[in-house]
Design a protein around this motif. Structure first.
Motif, PDB file in Angstrom:
ATOM      1  N   ARG A  42       0.837  -1.197   0.000  1.00 42.68           N
ATOM      2  CA  ARG A  42       0.000   0.000   0.000  1.00 42.68           C
ATOM      3  C   ARG A  42       0.872   1.249   0.000  1.00 42.68           C
ATOM      4  O   ARG A  42       0.599   2.207  -0.723  1.00 42.68           O
ATOM      5  N   VAL A  43       1.927   1.226   0.793  1.00 46.97           N
ATOM      6  CA  VAL A  43       2.809   2.389   0.888  1.00 46.97           C
ATOM      7  C   VAL A  43       3.547   2.616  -0.421  1.00 46.97           C
ATOM      8  O   VAL A  43       3.652   3.755  -0.906  1.00 46.97           O
ATOM      9  N   SER A  44       4.058   1.549  -1.017  1.00 47.93           N
ATOM     10  CA  SER A  44       4.815   1.695  -2.262  1.00 47.93           C
ATOM     11  C   SER A  44       3.931   2.206  -3.393  1.00 47.93           C
ATOM     12  O   SER A  44       4.407   2.878  -4.310  1.00 47.93           O
ATOM     13  N   ARG A  45       2.637   1.934  -3.319  1.00 49.34           N
ATOM     14  CA  ARG A  45       1.706   2.405  -4.349  1.00 49.34           C
ATOM     15  C   ARG A  45       1.256   3.846  -4.099  1.00 49.34           C
ATOM     16  O   ARG A  45       1.211   4.670  -5.028  1.00 49.34           O
ATOM     17  N   PHE A  46       0.945   4.175  -2.833  1.00 49.60           N
ATOM     18  CA  PHE A  46       0.275   5.448  -2.574  1.00 49.60           C
ATOM     19  C   PHE A  46       1.182   6.577  -2.124  1.00 49.60           C
ATOM     20  O   PHE A  46       0.863   7.747  -2.382  1.00 49.60           O
ATOM     21  N   ARG A  47       2.275   6.306  -1.439  1.00 55.50           N
ATOM     22  CA  ARG A  47       3.105   7.425  -0.994  1.00 55.50           C
ATOM     23  C   ARG A  47       3.635   8.234  -2.178  1.00 55.50           C
ATOM     24  O   ARG A  47       3.562   9.478  -2.153  1.00 55.50           O
ATOM     25  N   PRO A  48       4.150   7.597  -3.231  1.00 50.62           N
ATOM     26  CA  PRO A  48       4.586   8.398  -4.384  1.00 50.62           C
ATOM     27  C   PRO A  48       3.440   9.153  -5.051  1.00 50.62           C
ATOM     28  O   PRO A  48       3.636  10.267  -5.559  1.00 50.62           O
ATOM     29  N   ARG A  49       2.242   8.570  -5.025  1.00 51.93           N
ATOM     30  CA  ARG A  49       1.102   9.235  -5.646  1.00 51.93           C
ATOM     31  C   ARG A  49       0.739  10.511  -4.879  1.00 51.93           C
ATOM     32  O   ARG A  49       0.509  11.563  -5.490  1.00 51.93           O
ATOM     33  N   PHE A  50       0.697  10.434  -3.564  1.00 52.64           N
ATOM     34  CA  PHE A  50       0.400  11.632  -2.778  1.00 52.64           C
ATOM     35  C   PHE A  50       1.538  12.641  -2.872  1.00 52.64           C
ATOM     36  O   PHE A  50       1.294  13.852  -2.918  1.00 52.64           O
ATOM     37  N   ALA A  51       2.775  12.162  -2.874  1.00 58.07           N
ATOM     38  CA  ALA A  51       3.921  13.073  -2.938  1.00 58.07           C
ATOM     39  C   ALA A  51       3.947  13.858  -4.251  1.00 58.07           C
ATOM     40  O   ALA A  51       4.374  15.022  -4.277  1.00 58.07           O
ATOM     41  N   ALA A  52       3.481  13.226  -5.324  1.00 60.81           N
ATOM     42  CA  ALA A  52       3.500  13.886  -6.632  1.00 60.81           C
ATOM     43  C   ALA A  52       2.290  14.784  -6.844  1.00 60.81           C
ATOM     44  O   ALA A  52       2.300  15.649  -7.732  1.00 60.81           O
ATOM     45  N   ALA A  53       1.244  14.603  -6.032  1.00 61.54           N
ATOM     46  CA  ALA A  53       0.016  15.385  -6.201  1.00 61.54           C
ATOM     47  C   ALA A  53       0.218  16.816  -5.703  1.00 61.54           C
ATOM     48  O   ALA A  53       0.834  17.045  -4.659  1.00 61.54           O
ATOM     49  N   ALA A  54      -0.329  17.766  -6.432  1.00 65.30           N
ATOM     50  CA  ALA A  54      -0.246  19.167  -6.021  1.00 65.30           C
ATOM     51  C   ALA A  54      -1.048  19.364  -4.736  1.00 65.30           C
ATOM     52  O   ALA A  54      -2.169  18.883  -4.614  1.00 65.30           O
ATOM     53  N   ARG A  55      -0.452  20.045  -3.754  1.00 60.68           N
ATOM     54  CA  ARG A  55      -1.152  20.307  -2.506  1.00 60.68           C
ATOM     55  C   ARG A  55      -1.975  21.585  -2.642  1.00 60.68           C
ATOM     56  O   ARG A  55      -1.645  22.471  -3.444  1.00 60.68           O
ATOM     57  N   PRO A  56      -3.074  21.708  -1.877  1.00 62.75           N
ATOM     58  CA  PRO A  56      -3.835  22.953  -1.911  1.00 62.75           C
ATOM     59  C   PRO A  56      -2.941  24.150  -1.587  1.00 62.75           C
ATOM     60  O   PRO A  56      -2.133  24.104  -0.661  1.00 62.75           O
ATOM     61  N   ALA A  57      -3.086  25.222  -2.355  1.00 63.97           N
ATOM     62  CA  ALA A  57      -2.217  26.382  -2.187  1.00 63.97           C
ATOM     63  C   ALA A  57      -2.666  27.284  -1.040  1.00 63.97           C
ATOM     64  O   ALA A  57      -1.857  27.992  -0.449  1.00 63.97           O
ATOM     65  N   ARG A  58      -3.957  27.252  -0.722  1.00 63.55           N
ATOM     66  CA  ARG A  58      -4.488  28.090   0.343  1.00 63.55           C
ATOM     67  C   ARG A  58      -5.838  27.525   0.765  1.00 63.55           C
ATOM     68  O   ARG A  58      -6.471  26.764   0.033  1.00 63.55           O
ATOM     69  N   LEU A  59      -6.272  27.895   1.987  1.00 62.63           N
ATOM     70  CA  LEU A  59      -7.595  27.481   2.421  1.00 62.63           C
ATOM     71  C   LEU A  59      -8.659  28.234   1.637  1.00 62.63           C
ATOM     72  O   LEU A  59      -8.429  29.337   1.154  1.00 62.63           O
ATOM     73  N   GLY A  60      -9.836  27.609   1.534  1.00 57.05           N
ATOM     74  CA  GLY A  60     -10.922  28.269   0.837  1.00 57.05           C
ATOM     75  C   GLY A  60     -12.173  27.422   0.898  1.00 57.05           C
ATOM     76  O   GLY A  60     -12.157  26.279   1.341  1.00 57.05           O
ATOM     77  N   SER A  61     -13.263  28.002   0.448  1.00 56.91           N
ATOM     78  CA  SER A  61     -14.527  27.275   0.395  1.00 56.91           C
ATOM     79  C   SER A  61     -14.616  26.569  -0.949  1.00 56.91           C
ATOM     80  O   SER A  61     -13.631  26.409  -1.647  1.00 56.91           O
ATOM     81  N   GLY A  62     -15.816  26.187  -1.315  1.00 61.08           N
ATOM     82  CA  GLY A  62     -15.983  25.480  -2.575  1.00 61.08           C
ATOM     83  C   GLY A  62     -16.035  23.985  -2.367  1.00 61.08           C
ATOM     84  O   GLY A  62     -15.878  23.476  -1.259  1.00 61.08           O
ATOM     85  N   SER A  63     -16.244  23.273  -3.438  1.00 62.51           N
ATOM     86  CA  SER A  63     -16.428  21.830  -3.361  1.00 62.51           C
ATOM     87  C   SER A  63     -15.144  21.137  -2.939  1.00 62.51           C
ATOM     88  O   SER A  63     -14.036  21.647  -3.169  1.00 62.51           O
ATOM     89  N   PRO A  64     -15.250  19.941  -2.305  1.00 54.81           N
ATOM     90  CA  PRO A  64     -14.058  19.175  -1.962  1.00 54.81           C
ATOM     91  C   PRO A  64     -13.181  18.902  -3.184  1.00 54.81           C
ATOM     92  O   PRO A  64     -11.950  18.971  -3.099  1.00 54.81           O
ATOM     93  N   ARG A  65     -13.809  18.571  -4.304  1.00 55.02           N
ATOM     94  CA  ARG A  65     -13.029  18.273  -5.514  1.00 55.02           C
ATOM     95  C   ARG A  65     -12.202  19.484  -5.940  1.00 55.02           C
ATOM     96  O   ARG A  65     -11.034  19.348  -6.320  1.00 55.02           O
ATOM     97  N   ARG A  66     -12.808  20.664  -5.862  1.00 50.59           N
ATOM     98  CA  ARG A  66     -12.085  21.868  -6.275  1.00 50.59           C
ATOM     99  C   ARG A  66     -10.959  22.190  -5.313  1.00 50.59           C
ATOM    100  O   ARG A  66      -9.862  22.560  -5.728  1.00 50.59           O
ATOM    101  N   PHE A  67     -11.226  22.093  -4.002  1.00 50.56           N
ATOM    102  CA  PHE A  67     -10.196  22.444  -3.029  1.00 50.56           C
ATOM    103  C   PHE A  67      -9.040  21.452  -3.053  1.00 50.56           C
ATOM    104  O   PHE A  67      -7.874  21.836  -3.093  1.00 50.56           O
ATOM    105  N   TRP A  68      -9.341  20.152  -2.995  1.00 45.61           N
ATOM    106  CA  TRP A  68      -8.297  19.136  -2.835  1.00 45.61           C
ATOM    107  C   TRP A  68      -7.632  18.730  -4.142  1.00 45.61           C
ATOM    108  O   TRP A  68      -6.523  18.187  -4.135  1.00 45.61           O
TER     109      TRP A  68
END
Length: 243
Positions: free
Chosen positions: A150-176
């Protein structure tokens, strides 16, 4: 559990937590349930009354629990581990407790001052501060290598994903953004050995499965708390009110 720490970012702490439990165990979606902890929000376990993850919006803090491995507490003194996230979110650290009364656990406490991990195996407790980066905690503990499927599959995926730049409202899909579909299971089958979101039928017919997914972001401006009560269904995500 996935934790991303970037002290230089505007949103320095991100946490993704998947709750795995027997499907027959009743629970309620996140809200303010506890008179003894009026500032805390979390899902409620209806059997023992506690939670697996508690958020303190006022203090920009989150505490999350994962069952550990080791020696179980004696039957006569055993306490539910569900009170630990509540007490830890209140004080910002492992609370003063009789550890011998608890089965093994991993307790993550995150705030704007960083993220710490306490692990109890029934014999000794350890404390570690997570450095900058993306980390995964499994039932065996903080997994630093790549041997766990699980770690070998998902840690690189999360590490490569862009993190939210700032807090805000809006849908979960848009924010995350990229984080949301990965935390939702990333398209893997429920019986895939690498699956983050899974479902398993045990001997005797009991079903043990991922029952919910939580995403939490901590920043100076506040807390963003999103919840998915139907793992794998990205349309069931909703933002939890923290005001």
């Amino acid at each position: 559990m996935i934790v991303s720490v970037d002290p230089e970012a505007r949103v320095p702490v991100l946490l993704a937590g998947v709750r795995d439990e027997f499907v027959s165990r009743p629970w309620m979606s996140p809200a303010r349930y506890w008179l003894a902890h009026p500032g805390l929000i979390g899902g409620r376990d209806l059997r023992a009354g506690g939670t697996w993850l508690a958020v303190d919006p006022a203090n920009r803090r989150v505490a999350a629990l994962l069952n550990g491995e080791g020696t179980a507490a004696p039957e006569g003194v055993r306490r539910s581990r569900g009170d630990l996230p509540l007490r830890a979110a209140d004080v910002g650290e492992l609370p003063r407790i009789d550890l011998a009364a608890y089965d093994p656990f991993h307790l993550v406490v995150g705030g704007l001052d960083g993220v710490r991990l306490w692990s109890w195996n029934g014999e000794r407790v350890t404390e570690e501060k997570l450095p900058a980066g993306v980390h995964m905690i499994v039932n065996a503990g903080w997994e630093r290598g790549d041997d766990h499927p699980r770690v070998s599959r998902f840690r690189p995926r999360f590490a490569a994903a862009a993190r939210p730049a700032r807090l805000g409202s809006g849908s979960p899909r848009r924010f995350w953004g990229e984080w949301l579909p990965i935390a939702s299971g990333d398209g893997l089958a429920l019986d895939d050995p690498r699956a983050l979101v899974f479902r398993k039928v045990l001997d005797g017919g009991q079903i043990f499965a991922s029952l919910s997914v939580t995403l939490v972001a901590l920043a100076d401006e506040g807390v963003r708390y999103d919840f998915c009560p139907v793992p794998g269904d990205v349309t069931s995500w909703h933002q939890v009110e923290t005001a």
